[in-house]
Enzyme design. Structure first.
Site, PDB file in Angstrom:
ATOM      1  N   HIS A   1      -1.020   1.560 -13.301  1.00 43.75           N
ATOM      2  CA  HIS A   1      -0.265   0.440 -13.869  1.00 43.75           C
ATOM      3  C   HIS A   1       1.158   0.926 -14.141  1.00 43.75           C
ATOM      4  CE1 HIS A   1       0.316  -3.310 -16.031  1.00 43.75           C
ATOM      5  NE2 HIS A   1       0.950  -2.619 -16.965  1.00 43.75           N
TER       6      HIS A   1
ATOM      7  N   GLU B   1       4.793   7.195  -9.370  1.00 43.55           N
ATOM      8  CA  GLU B   1       3.403   6.781  -9.109  1.00 43.55           C
ATOM      9  C   GLU B   1       2.829   7.575  -7.941  1.00 43.55           C
ATOM     10  OE1 GLU B   1       2.569   2.580  -8.694  1.00 43.55           O
ATOM     11  OE2 GLU B   1       4.137   2.048 -10.088  1.00 43.55           O
TER      12      GLU B   1
ATOM     13  N   GLY C   1       0.787  -1.238   0.000  1.00 45.17           N
ATOM     14  CA  GLY C   1       0.000   0.000   0.000  1.00 45.17           C
ATOM     15  C   GLY C   1       0.810   1.274   0.000  1.00 45.17           C
TER      16      GLY C   1
ATOM     17  N   MET D   1      -4.694  -7.040  -6.536  1.00 43.55           N
ATOM     18  CA  MET D   1      -4.253  -8.105  -7.438  1.00 43.55           C
ATOM     19  C   MET D   1      -5.374  -9.087  -7.769  1.00 43.55           C
ATOM     20  SD  MET D   1      -1.293  -7.082  -8.031  1.00 43.55           S
ATOM     21  CE  MET D   1      -0.544  -8.448  -8.897  1.00 43.55           C
ATOM     22  N   ARG D   2      -6.483  -8.553  -8.154  1.00 47.65           N
ATOM     23  CA  ARG D   2      -7.585  -9.437  -8.577  1.00 47.65           C
ATOM     24  C   ARG D   2      -8.276  -8.832  -9.775  1.00 47.65           C
ATOM     25  NH1 ARG D   2     -10.054 -13.780  -6.361  1.00 47.65           N
ATOM     26  NH2 ARG D   2     -12.017 -13.374  -7.410  1.00 47.65           N
ATOM     27  N   ILE D   3      -8.621  -9.688 -10.704  1.00 53.46           N
ATOM     28  CA  ILE D   3      -9.372  -9.209 -11.866  1.00 53.46           C
ATOM     29  C   ILE D   3     -10.829  -9.071 -11.452  1.00 53.46           C
ATOM     30  CG2 ILE D   3     -10.159  -9.861 -14.185  1.00 53.46           C
ATOM     31  CD1 ILE D   3      -7.398 -11.181 -14.546  1.00 53.46           C
ATOM     32  N   LEU D   4     -11.442  -7.946 -11.809  1.00 52.97           N
ATOM     33  CA  LEU D   4     -12.836  -7.698 -11.435  1.00 52.97           C
ATOM     34  C   LEU D   4     -13.751  -8.115 -12.591  1.00 52.97           C
ATOM     35  CD1 LEU D   4     -12.080  -4.249  -9.823  1.00 52.97           C
ATOM     36  CD2 LEU D   4     -12.905  -6.279  -8.585  1.00 52.97           C
TER      37      LEU D   4
ATOM     38  N   ASP E   1      -6.193  -3.668 -18.140  1.00 49.62           N
ATOM     39  CA  ASP E   1      -5.228  -2.577 -18.399  1.00 49.62           C
ATOM     40  C   ASP E   1      -5.481  -1.849 -19.722  1.00 49.62           C
ATOM     41  OD1 ASP E   1      -3.907  -3.191 -16.006  1.00 49.62           O
ATOM     42  OD2 ASP E   1      -2.564  -4.608 -16.995  1.00 49.62           O
TER      43      ASP E   1
ATOM     44  N   SER F   1       0.973   4.762 -15.573  1.00 51.30           N
ATOM     45  CA  SER F   1      -0.256   5.282 -16.180  1.00 51.30           C
ATOM     46  C   SER F   1      -1.417   5.102 -15.212  1.00 51.30           C
ATOM     47  CB  SER F   1      -0.610   4.506 -17.453  1.00 51.30           C
ATOM     48  OG  SER F   1       0.495   4.418 -18.324  1.00 51.30           O
TER      49      SER F   1
ATOM     50  N   ASN G   1      -7.314   2.796 -11.917  1.00 55.92           N
ATOM     51  CA  ASN G   1      -6.203   1.911 -11.546  1.00 55.92           C
ATOM     52  C   ASN G   1      -4.894   2.592 -11.936  1.00 55.92           C
ATOM     53  OD1 ASN G   1      -4.873  -0.572 -10.802  1.00 55.92           O
ATOM     54  ND2 ASN G   1      -4.681  -1.046 -12.991  1.00 55.92           N
TER      55      ASN G   1
HETATM   56  C1  GRF Z   1       2.401  -0.508  -8.058  1.00 56.01           C
HETATM   57  O1  GRF Z   1       3.581  -0.678  -8.766  1.00 56.01           O
HETATM   58  C2  GRF Z   1       1.239  -0.302  -9.008  1.00 56.01           C
HETATM   59  O2  GRF Z   1       1.615   0.318 -10.203  1.00 56.01           O
HETATM   60  C3  GRF Z   1       0.804  -1.714  -9.288  1.00 56.01           C
HETATM   61  O3  GRF Z   1       0.971  -2.398  -8.080  1.00 56.01           O
HETATM   62  C4  GRF Z   1       1.981  -1.759  -7.298  1.00 56.01           C
HETATM   63  C5  GRF Z   1       1.365  -1.468  -5.976  1.00 56.01           C
HETATM   64  O4  GRF Z   1       2.311  -1.028  -5.034  1.00 56.01           O
HETATM   65  N1  GRF Z   1      -0.549  -1.723  -9.796  1.00 56.01           N
HETATM   66  P1  GRF Z   1       1.835  -0.480  -3.623  1.00 56.01           P
HETATM   67  O5  GRF Z   1       1.074  -1.608  -2.924  1.00 56.01           O
HETATM   68  O6  GRF Z   1       0.986   0.717  -3.849  1.00 56.01           O
HETATM   69  O7  GRF Z   1       3.098  -0.160  -2.890  1.00 56.01           O
END
Ligand code: GRF
Length: 201
Positions: free
Chosen positions: A110, A175, A12, A91-94, A146, A137, A108
């Site tokens: 990515h 990010e 997170g 980490m789950r596809i909706l 994605d 992105s 989201n």
């Molecule tokens: C990030 O790299 C994000 O781009 C990807 O998952 C990672 C999440 O990292 N979707 P965190 O849990 O926010 O540290």
């Protein structure tokens, strides 16, 4: 002020950045993890934000059907009065039904310059292809993985000496700036999903 729910599965760090950047445009009112013990849950609790764990496995370890999990998720989000849903390392596809129910309100992040390098093992593939640039992105979520319209993007150089880990770290830094900026655009109505495009006003 938009009421935002954040969905996580792991440490997170993006959630942390989104919490720190809250302003008059959005408030995080709920953090949901599908993984018990995800580090991000502590970050939420430390900030006084309500948390919930919705495991994707049933009581005896069997996988819940995707629709059943998504229905639970949807119920929790609606009960909390969430107006926007932000995926941050979820980490789950909706399911298509869930995604359609939150159309234009679900985003989201990515770690690539979409539409390049969708899916997993992004940094490995970017390094293997000897790309000079990569990045992150933020996009609206659509049923195809994605593939949703991009709201904001930011790039970093890829160095010849990079490993997937060093590149991931460089991208993670951007990010943490990009995601709050994009969420603020959405929360303040400055970007909308219209006819399958992210439209700025
Ligand atoms: C990030 O790299 C994000 O781009 C990807 O998952 C990672 C999440 O990292 N979707 P965190 O849990 O926010 O540290």
């Amino acid at each position: 002020m938009k009421r935002v729910a954040v969905l996580i599965s792991g440490r997170g760090s993006n959630l942390g950045a989104l919490i720190a950047a809250q302003d008059s445009s959005y408030r995080i009112i709920l953090v949901i993890s599908n993984v018990e013990g995800a580090g991000g849950l502590d970050k939420a609790r430390d900030a006084g934000i309500a948390t919930a764990v919705i495991p994707h496995g049933g009581p005896s370890g069997e996988k819940k059907p995707r629709e059943a999990f998504d229905a639970e998720l949807d119920t929790a989000l609606r009960a909390a009065g969430a107006e926007l849903v932000v995926l941050a390392g979820f980490m789950r596809i909706l399911s298509d039904g869930f995604v359609r129910g939150w159309e234009g309100k679900l985003i989201n992040i990515h770690p690539s310059l979409l539409p390049a390098y969708k899916g997993t093992k992004v940094h490995e593939r970017v390094i293997e292809a000897k790309e000079a640039l990569s990045g992150a992105s933020v996009h609206f979520v659509v049923p195809e993985l994605d593939a949703g319209p991009v709201i904001a993007q930011s790039s970093v150089p890829v160095h010849p000496s990079d490993t997937p880990e060093t590149l991931a770290e460089r991208i993670l830094e951007i990010e943490h700036k990009l995601y709050p900026e994009a969420l603020k655009l959405l929360a303040s109505g400055k970007v909308k999903l219209k006819n399958g495009l992210a439209v700025l006003s």
